[in-house]
Design a protein around this motif. Structure first.
Motif, PDB file in Angstrom:
ATOM      1  N   THR A 141      -6.554  18.775  11.665  1.00  0.00           N
ATOM      2  CA  THR A 141      -7.538  17.876  12.283  1.00  0.00           C
ATOM      3  C   THR A 141      -8.428  17.228  11.233  1.00  0.00           C
ATOM      4  N   ASP A 142      -8.510  17.836  10.041  1.00  0.00           N
ATOM      5  CA  ASP A 142      -9.296  17.278   8.930  1.00  0.00           C
ATOM      6  C   ASP A 142      -8.397  16.587   7.905  1.00  0.00           C
ATOM      7  N   GLY A 143      -7.193  16.216   8.291  1.00  0.00           N
ATOM      8  CA  GLY A 143      -6.191  15.691   7.363  1.00  0.00           C
ATOM      9  C   GLY A 143      -6.504  14.362   6.704  1.00  0.00           C
ATOM     10  N   VAL A 144      -7.550  13.673   7.152  1.00  0.00           N
ATOM     11  CA  VAL A 144      -7.940  12.415   6.505  1.00  0.00           C
ATOM     12  C   VAL A 144      -9.098  12.627   5.521  1.00  0.00           C
TER      13      VAL A 144
ATOM     14  N   THR B 204      -3.109   8.292  12.713  1.00  0.00           N
ATOM     15  CA  THR B 204      -1.941   8.680  13.507  1.00  0.00           C
ATOM     16  C   THR B 204      -1.319   7.459  14.186  1.00  0.00           C
ATOM     17  N   ARG B 205      -2.149   6.622  14.806  1.00  0.00           N
ATOM     18  CA  ARG B 205      -1.649   5.415  15.472  1.00  0.00           C
ATOM     19  C   ARG B 205      -0.983   4.476  14.468  1.00  0.00           C
ATOM     20  N   THR B 206      -1.655   4.251  13.329  1.00  0.00           N
ATOM     21  CA  THR B 206      -1.123   3.353  12.302  1.00  0.00           C
ATOM     22  C   THR B 206       0.253   3.813  11.838  1.00  0.00           C
ATOM     23  N   LEU B 207       0.379   5.095  11.576  1.00  0.00           N
ATOM     24  CA  LEU B 207       1.655   5.613  11.079  1.00  0.00           C
ATOM     25  C   LEU B 207       2.731   5.651  12.161  1.00  0.00           C
ATOM     26  N   LYS B 208       2.344   5.889  13.402  1.00  0.00           N
ATOM     27  CA  LYS B 208       3.326   5.851  14.488  1.00  0.00           C
ATOM     28  C   LYS B 208       3.867   4.448  14.698  1.00  0.00           C
TER      29      LYS B 208
ATOM     30  N   ASP C  38      10.946   9.050   5.872  1.00  0.00           N
ATOM     31  CA  ASP C  38      10.714  10.485   5.665  1.00  0.00           C
ATOM     32  C   ASP C  38       9.248  10.759   5.354  1.00  0.00           C
ATOM     33  N   LEU C  39       8.644   9.929   4.510  1.00  0.00           N
ATOM     34  CA  LEU C  39       7.218  10.088   4.195  1.00  0.00           C
ATOM     35  C   LEU C  39       6.358   9.837   5.425  1.00  0.00           C
ATOM     36  N   ARG C  40       6.693   8.832   6.196  1.00  0.00           N
ATOM     37  CA  ARG C  40       5.934   8.537   7.415  1.00  0.00           C
ATOM     38  C   ARG C  40       5.905   9.760   8.329  1.00  0.00           C
ATOM     39  N   LEU C  41       7.051  10.389   8.508  1.00  0.00           N
ATOM     40  CA  LEU C  41       7.129  11.579   9.356  1.00  0.00           C
ATOM     41  C   LEU C  41       6.372  12.759   8.735  1.00  0.00           C
ATOM     42  N   THR C  42       6.421  12.892   7.424  1.00  0.00           N
ATOM     43  CA  THR C  42       5.655  13.939   6.727  1.00  0.00           C
ATOM     44  C   THR C  42       4.163  13.737   6.947  1.00  0.00           C
ATOM     45  N   TYR C  43       3.707  12.493   6.838  1.00  0.00           N
ATOM     46  CA  TYR C  43       2.290  12.198   7.073  1.00  0.00           C
ATOM     47  C   TYR C  43       1.888  12.535   8.506  1.00  0.00           C
TER      48      TYR C  43
ATOM     49  N   ILE D  15      -4.967  12.300   3.632  1.00  0.00           N
ATOM     50  CA  ILE D  15      -4.627  10.885   3.678  1.00  0.00           C
ATOM     51  C   ILE D  15      -5.627  10.126   2.807  1.00  0.00           C
ATOM     52  N   THR D  16      -5.126   9.224   1.984  1.00  0.00           N
ATOM     53  CA  THR D  16      -5.970   8.318   1.213  1.00  0.00           C
ATOM     54  C   THR D  16      -5.517   6.893   1.540  1.00  0.00           C
ATOM     55  N   ALA D  17      -6.298   5.919   1.112  1.00  0.00           N
ATOM     56  CA  ALA D  17      -5.963   4.514   1.375  1.00  0.00           C
ATOM     57  C   ALA D  17      -6.155   3.709   0.103  1.00  0.00           C
ATOM     58  N   SER D  18      -5.244   2.800  -0.145  1.00  0.00           N
ATOM     59  CA  SER D  18      -5.351   1.965  -1.341  1.00  0.00           C
ATOM     60  C   SER D  18      -4.875   0.552  -1.030  1.00  0.00           C
ATOM     61  N   ALA D  19      -5.172  -0.347  -1.954  1.00  0.00           N
ATOM     62  CA  ALA D  19      -4.738  -1.740  -1.801  1.00  0.00           C
ATOM     63  C   ALA D  19      -4.388  -2.323  -3.167  1.00  0.00           C
ATOM     64  N   LEU D  20      -3.244  -2.927  -3.243  1.00  0.00           N
ATOM     65  CA  LEU D  20      -2.858  -3.686  -4.421  1.00  0.00           C
ATOM     66  C   LEU D  20      -3.492  -5.060  -4.284  1.00  0.00           C
ATOM     67  N   VAL D  21      -4.351  -5.415  -5.208  1.00  0.00           N
ATOM     68  CA  VAL D  21      -5.051  -6.701  -5.158  1.00  0.00           C
ATOM     69  C   VAL D  21      -4.207  -7.746  -5.882  1.00  0.00           C
ATOM     70  N   ILE D  22      -3.923  -8.833  -5.170  1.00  0.00           N
ATOM     71  CA  ILE D  22      -3.113  -9.910  -5.742  1.00  0.00           C
ATOM     72  C   ILE D  22      -3.910 -11.206  -5.767  1.00  0.00           C
ATOM     73  N   ASP D  23      -3.552 -12.077  -6.700  1.00  0.00           N
ATOM     74  CA  ASP D  23      -4.255 -13.357  -6.800  1.00  0.00           C
ATOM     75  C   ASP D  23      -3.809 -14.283  -5.675  1.00  0.00           C
ATOM     76  N   PRO D  24      -4.574 -15.345  -5.398  1.00  0.00           N
ATOM     77  CA  PRO D  24      -4.249 -16.216  -4.258  1.00  0.00           C
ATOM     78  C   PRO D  24      -2.922 -16.950  -4.402  1.00  0.00           C
ATOM     79  N   VAL D  25      -2.434 -17.088  -5.616  1.00  0.00           N
ATOM     80  CA  VAL D  25      -1.157 -17.774  -5.836  1.00  0.00           C
ATOM     81  C   VAL D  25       0.002 -16.789  -5.715  1.00  0.00           C
ATOM     82  N   GLY D  26      -0.290 -15.498  -5.825  1.00  0.00           N
ATOM     83  CA  GLY D  26       0.745 -14.480  -5.705  1.00  0.00           C
ATOM     84  C   GLY D  26       1.556 -14.283  -6.958  1.00  0.00           C
TER      85      GLY D  26
END
Length: 176
Positions: free
Chosen positions: A36-39, A8-12, A23-28, A48-59
């Motif tokens: 209360t179990d939304g994560v 909640t804090r992160t999205l706010k 719009d998505l931020r507000l939907t989340y 709620i799920t979490a992901s990361a795009l992994v990039i090389d050090p040079v970008g």
């Protein structure tokens, strides 16, 4: 602070880069206020799920996984777990687990890169997407969740991945 509170804090606090992302931020945030179990995966109305795009050090390249169940090239990510203190922790844990790069993987500063809501076999995923940089010389290792793991140049991503991954890559590149 609970993971629900952190989400909640992160999205706010997150500044959406566009109207559709706002719009998505507000939907989340509405989802979290109503569940209360939304994560947690147990929330049948979506979670709620979490992901990361992994990039090389040079970008210049991104590391994508050929997801075993979905059979799609995707960024690293998935469900939050009780040991995750924050959404950023969840994204980094998923990136480490699915890339096999346990040391030195770091999230780009500034919080999430973008949001993406998509239907999966288990429920709606309200994905909070980050980007992570691998250390120089890191060697990825295929996890049990993957059929393959491969580096792709930015210009190759649209040929193998869906628009969600392409948008995440484009937004990440804009931030580098």
């Amino acid at each position: 602070m609970s993971l629900h509170d952190d989400a909640t804090r992160t999205l706010k606090e997150w500044s959406a880069p566009s109207t559709d992302q706002e719009d998505l931020r507000l939907t989340y945030l509405d989802h979290l206020a109503a569940h209360t179990d939304g994560v947690w995966r147990s929330c049948a109305d979506g979670h709620i799920t979490a992901s990361a795009l992994v990039i090389d050090p040079v970008g210049e390249r991104v590391l994508l996984t050929l997801h075993r169940k979905l059979r799609m090239w995707l960024q690293m990510g998935g469900h939050c777990e009780p040991a995750d203190g924050t959404l950023a922790d969840a994204a980094l844990r998923e990136a480490r687990e699915e890339s096999g790069i346990a040391r030195g993987l770091t999230l780009l500063p500034g919080g999430p890169v973008r949001l993406d809501r998509h239907l999966t076999p288990c429920a709606w995923h309200l994905d909070v997407q980050y980007a992570a940089v691998v250390p120089e010389g890191a060697e990825p290792v295929i996890s049990e969740e993957s059929l393959d793991l491969r580096w792709f140049g930015y210009d190759e991503v649209a040929e193998v991945a869906d628009t969600s991954v392409v948008r995440l890559m484009e937004r990440t590149r804009a931030l580098l």
